[in-house]
Design an enzyme around this catalytic site. Structure first.
Site, PDB file in Angstrom:
ATOM      1  N   TRP A  56     -37.593  -3.707   0.076  1.00 52.76           N
ATOM      2  CA  TRP A  56     -36.202  -3.905   0.810  1.00 52.76           C
ATOM      3  C   TRP A  56     -36.750  -3.815   2.313  1.00 52.76           C
ATOM      4  O   TRP A  56     -37.398  -2.910   2.545  1.00 52.76           O
ATOM      5  CB  TRP A  56     -35.442  -3.054   0.506  1.00 52.76           C
ATOM      6  N   ASP A  88     -17.185  -7.818   7.048  1.00 48.89           N
ATOM      7  CA  ASP A  88     -18.482  -7.599   5.892  1.00 48.89           C
ATOM      8  C   ASP A  88     -17.684  -6.374   4.976  1.00 48.89           C
ATOM      9  O   ASP A  88     -16.403  -6.380   4.851  1.00 48.89           O
ATOM     10  CB  ASP A  88     -19.832  -7.106   6.556  1.00 48.89           C
ATOM     11  N   ASP A  89     -18.530  -5.715   4.486  1.00 49.53           N
ATOM     12  CA  ASP A  89     -18.340  -4.728   3.387  1.00 49.53           C
ATOM     13  C   ASP A  89     -16.953  -3.753   3.997  1.00 49.53           C
ATOM     14  O   ASP A  89     -17.152  -3.361   5.019  1.00 49.53           O
ATOM     15  CB  ASP A  89     -19.306  -4.156   2.963  1.00 49.53           C
ATOM     16  N   ARG A 108     -27.043   2.357  -5.690  1.00 43.32           N
ATOM     17  CA  ARG A 108     -25.947   2.608  -4.702  1.00 43.32           C
ATOM     18  C   ARG A 108     -24.590   2.645  -5.214  1.00 43.32           C
ATOM     19  O   ARG A 108     -23.759   2.191  -5.004  1.00 43.32           O
ATOM     20  CB  ARG A 108     -26.111   1.248  -4.167  1.00 43.32           C
ATOM     21  N   TRP A 137     -22.090 -13.692  -0.232  1.00 45.87           N
ATOM     22  CA  TRP A 137     -21.978 -13.189  -1.669  1.00 45.87           C
ATOM     23  C   TRP A 137     -23.192 -12.171  -1.863  1.00 45.87           C
ATOM     24  O   TRP A 137     -24.335 -12.739  -1.736  1.00 45.87           O
ATOM     25  CB  TRP A 137     -22.423 -14.388  -2.247  1.00 45.87           C
ATOM     26  N   ASP A 138     -22.899 -11.104  -1.880  1.00 41.79           N
ATOM     27  CA  ASP A 138     -23.977  -9.930  -1.921  1.00 41.79           C
ATOM     28  C   ASP A 138     -24.386  -9.620  -3.090  1.00 41.79           C
ATOM     29  O   ASP A 138     -23.619  -9.773  -4.151  1.00 41.79           O
ATOM     30  CB  ASP A 138     -23.454  -8.826  -0.901  1.00 41.79           C
ATOM     31  N   ASN A 184     -26.039  -5.841  -4.719  1.00 41.33           N
ATOM     32  CA  ASN A 184     -26.893  -4.935  -4.078  1.00 41.33           C
ATOM     33  C   ASN A 184     -27.793  -3.896  -4.999  1.00 41.33           C
ATOM     34  O   ASN A 184     -28.114  -2.714  -4.743  1.00 41.33           O
ATOM     35  CB  ASN A 184     -26.104  -3.986  -2.948  1.00 41.33           C
ATOM     36  N   ASP A 241     -32.254  -7.056   5.462  1.00 42.96           N
ATOM     37  CA  ASP A 241     -31.542  -6.305   6.269  1.00 42.96           C
ATOM     38  C   ASP A 241     -32.421  -5.898   7.457  1.00 42.96           C
ATOM     39  O   ASP A 241     -31.622  -5.051   8.535  1.00 42.96           O
ATOM     40  CB  ASP A 241     -31.065  -5.081   5.373  1.00 42.96           C
TER      41      ASP A 241
HETATM   42  C1  GLA Z   1     -26.269  -5.075   1.993  1.00 49.71           C
HETATM   43  C2  GLA Z   1     -26.236  -6.373   2.826  1.00 49.71           C
HETATM   44  C3  GLA Z   1     -25.875  -6.127   4.310  1.00 49.71           C
HETATM   45  C4  GLA Z   1     -24.493  -5.664   4.205  1.00 49.71           C
HETATM   46  C5  GLA Z   1     -24.385  -4.472   3.142  1.00 49.71           C
HETATM   47  C6  GLA Z   1     -22.685  -4.108   2.965  1.00 49.71           C
HETATM   48  O1  GLA Z   1     -27.007  -4.355   2.126  1.00 49.71           O
HETATM   49  O2  GLA Z   1     -27.578  -7.138   3.172  1.00 49.71           O
HETATM   50  O3  GLA Z   1     -26.024  -7.195   5.077  1.00 49.71           O
HETATM   51  O4  GLA Z   1     -23.558  -6.430   3.963  1.00 49.71           O
HETATM   52  O5  GLA Z   1     -24.782  -4.877   1.932  1.00 49.71           O
HETATM   53  O6  GLA Z   1     -22.619  -3.032   1.989  1.00 49.71           O
END
Ligand code: GLA
Length: 725
Positions: A196, A363-364, A440, A474-475, A477, A545
């Site tokens: 990561w 974003d989130d 997570r 579209w994530d 994680n 990231d």
């Molecule tokens: C991931 C993505 C980030 C962000 C976070 C939000 O880590 O890579 O860019 O969108 O999720 O929780």
């Protein structure tokens, strides 16, 4: 062009500069003969003569069958009856017995390239396809190997389909997409490893006896390794030497091997990872393996890179997007994390608009009751209380500023703390009687269930229908664990990983069909699913990231080894950098982010006036160079990963009239001369203007461009070249 020499039973597939040759040994086994530079003649069957040195101890005589099978260079190897090297196919019969033997049956030549149902694959005009059918008479199994080429590309696409013509179920425990038996040689491997925030670092090492494996068992192509493997000659550089490369058009568990056997001969293989995989193939059913792209270069890594870039731009990324100017965006993740409301977003959008930024991405944190990363995934309803506004109203206000609007989703996930999980605990992947492993604070949804996939589609589509949303991030994680499904039968549990990938593909395809103008950017905790499979759906992918300009040099070098710059999500973020704490000049961050789909990820209302004042000009520079960056030929000039001092890449337009060179001095050194950068790809007869001065293309490539050493660490220079008329 594809040819078949009936007399010698030899197939030859030509691209503009390469030939790929295989033949049928004694009417029985499909064997590899040659892959490399173009050869005119088809008559290479003598290389498979069973009387030659290489095969002299083997024969088709049943008394020495194992000796033969264990040394024959196969086009598609099979396990259990004598070839002890990496196999492509492993089958267990309805009696639980393992073993398969593939014998040549027939061939078909097709004009065009048939789609691979449900799977991403290269497409487009000028294609030819050779299908070769192999059969196992005992299992009543048919294997159709597929080879496609395009008239304008030197890449070869391979895949295969397994069909059960029998009356009993069989179990496929391994179905790789391709192998490549290269024969004896001296090679080194190149792979892209990582973690990561440290994705796709290039690693090169000598290839010794045994098997070198690059693999992912995480359900995604992963941060840790990459579905790419190359064997290169030891003298291989950017410009010289041989490269045999394979890249997998797939986004889940993969397996790529380079094996040196007892005779010093090499076999490369690539496909879905056999670990955790077992596909029940009922009578009459077929299984389609994904596509592997194979590239040969006789002129080092730059040439390999150009073949991949051109193939992906012309034949994999949706044409509607590939050369379209993508909006320069600002994303609120590193600006606000979960702490925002409509006022904050509007303030960012306003300042962004004033500085030429074209899209705001929320974003989130906009849905359910999500203020941290421990709840609400699955509850895709807008949190109007937190936003202080409806989504429709927020989007209209952003649009009124002349700014487009994009939104974040993580559709494959479910939080234990969500209404969805409380209602449907069985919708998460989980092993009976065992508490699932969280990562997570979340589980993975069971995408082998049609009801789950339908629910997710409707949730995402409802949000998109409710406002003018032009982009989705579209994530995804967390990796897949507890890969068991309450929906599938006992015999199908080995299908969970692959079914997940198929469902993601189907969902993205369906979304793009309903919202054809939607710009999709895939993301997996940064760049954990940056692969050709996802590129088929989304023309850009969030690369990492880690937005630190210096860390990004290595990440982007590895990514651009295979993928065009137009696919690489790259943003300017604030300092000290949120991942590594490094402070770099604002201008350097922009220069590095130019090697991608340029954007910002910072609170533009809070950064220093000095930094903010640079944004409009940075956006303009990017926009002036966007066609070049998206469409040009990419060259690696210097690698910070290798020299530990400075980095440099160059992009040259296809007509060689324009080029941009991005140079980054990482650490300043005392009392040293300027850097000489030997440029590439220019017109040797041409004269190029750089900062008002004129240089000959020949001199810039042979003698080099002299760059004065900048004062200080982390300094960048963006140099543009225009050919004089
Ligand atoms: C991931 C993505 C980030 C962000 C976070 C939000 O880590 O890579 O860019 O969108 O999720 O929780």
């Amino acid at each position: 062009m594809i040819q078949f020499d009936r007399e010698h039973q030899v197939f030859k597939i030509d691209t503009p500069h390469t030939s790929y040759v295989m033949g049928v040994v004694s009417g029985k086994y499909l064997s590899h003969i040659y892959y490399g530079n173009y050869i005119k003649t088809c008559d290479m069957g003598y290389l498979l003569d069973l009387g030659t040195d290489f095969l002299q101890e083997a024969s088709l005589d049943e008394g020495e069958k194992v000796t033969l099978l264990d040394r024959l260079p196969f086009e598609y190897s099979f396990a259990g009856i004598g070839d002890f090297r990496q196999s492509c196919l492993e089958v267990v019969s309805s009696e639980g017995q393992r073993g398969v033997e593939l014998v040549y049956d027939s061939y078909e030549m097709i004009s065009g390239k048939p789609e691979l149902t449900g799977l991403p694959a290269a497409f487009g005009g000028g294609a030819e396809t050779l299908k070769i059918t192999l059969k196992d008479p005992a299992l009543k199994l048919r294997v159709v190997l597929s080879y496609s080429v395009f008239a304008d590309s030197d890449a070869l696409m391979r895949s295969c389909q397994v069909i059960n013509d029998g009356t009993e179920d069989v179990f496929l425990e391994r179905v790789l997409s391709a192998c490549l038996d290269l024969g004896e040689g001296d090679y080194e491997t190149i792979a892209l490893h990582g973690s990561w925030a440290r994705e796709r670092h290039m690693e090169r090492q000598a290839a010794g006896y045994g098997t070198y494996l690059v693999e992912s068992k995480r359900g995604i192509s992963s941060h840790q390794s990459h579905p790419f493997l190359a064997l290169v000659s030891p003298d291989c550089t950017q410009e010289h030497g041989e490269v045999y490369a394979m890249n997998f058009v797939y986004s889940g568990n993969f397996f790529a091997s380079a094996e040196k056997n007892q005779f010093g001969a090499f076999r490369m293989a690539m496909g879905i990872h056999p670990d955790g995989f077992c596909w029940k193939l009922a009578a009459g059913e077929s299984f389609q393996a994904p596509e592997a792209v194979i590239v040969y270069s006789d002129a080092g890594l730059d040439k390999m890179t150009h073949i991949f870039h051109d193939l992906y731009r012309d034949h994999l990324i949706r044409q509607q997007w590939v050369y379209k100017r993508r909006p320069v965006l600002i994303n609120n993740w590193e600006a606000t994390y979960f702490d925002f409301d409509h006022k904050k977003l509007l303030a960012i959008a306003k300042e962004a608009a004033d500085n030429g930024i074209e899209m705001l991405v929320m974003d989130d944190g906009w849905f359910g009751k999500r203020d941290r990363d421990d709840s609400s995934l699955g509850d895709w309803t807008v949190n109007e209380t937190k936003l202080g506004d409806s989504l429709e109203s927020l989007v209209s206000q952003v649009n009124a500023l002349g700014v487009k609007f994009g939104i974040w989703f993580e559709p494959e996930m479910i939080s234990p703390d969500s209404s969805l999980y409380r209602e449907h605990p069985d919708w998460a992947l989980q092993i009976q009687g065992r508490e699932g492993s969280q990562a997570r604070n979340q589980y993975v949804l069971d995408f082998s269930r049609p009801d789950v996939v339908e629910y997710i589609y409707q949730s995402v589509a409802a949000v998109l229908r409710s406002a003018n949303i032009e982009y989705i991030k579209w994530d995804m994680n967390r990796p897949l664990t507890d890969a068991a499904s309450a929906y599938l039968t006992k015999e199908q549990q080995g299908e969970v990983f692959h079914r997940h990938v198929l469902a993601v593909y189907a969902l993205q395809e369906r979304l793009l069909a309903e919202f054809p103008g939607l710009l999709l950017e895939n993301c997996t905790s940064g760049g954990g699913r940056f692969d050709p499979g996802m590129l088929y759906y989304s023309p850009q992918i969030w690369c990492s990231d880690d937005t630190d300009a210096i860390e990004r040099l290595t990440i982007q070098e590895g990514t651009a080894l295979l993928y065009p710059l137009s696919t690489i999500g790259a943003h300017v973020s604030d300092c000290p950098n949120h991942t590594v704490g490094r402070v770099t000049p604002f201008a350097t961050r922009a220069a590095v982010a130019m090697a991608g789909t340029f954007g910002y990820e910072l609170d533009i209302t809070k950064i220093s006036q000095e930094d903010r004042a640079q944004i409009a000009a940075q956006v303009k520079t990017y926009q002036e160079n966007i066609d070049l960056i998206q469409q040009g030929d990419y060259y690696r000039i210097a690698s910070y990963q290798k020299n530990k001092r400075y980095d440099c890449y160059e992009v040259v337009s296809k007509d060689r009239k324009k080029a941009v060179v991005v140079f980054v001095q990482v650490l300043a050194e005392a009392n040293m001369h300027g850097h000489i950068l030997r440029l590439k790809g220019l017109n040797p007869e041409g004269r190029y203007r750089i900062n008002g001065k004129c240089f000959s293309g020949d001199a810039l490539m042979q003698a080099g461009l002299l760059v004065k050493r900048p004062w200080g660490d982390f300094q960048a220079e963006v140099i543009t070249l225009m050919e004089e008329e």
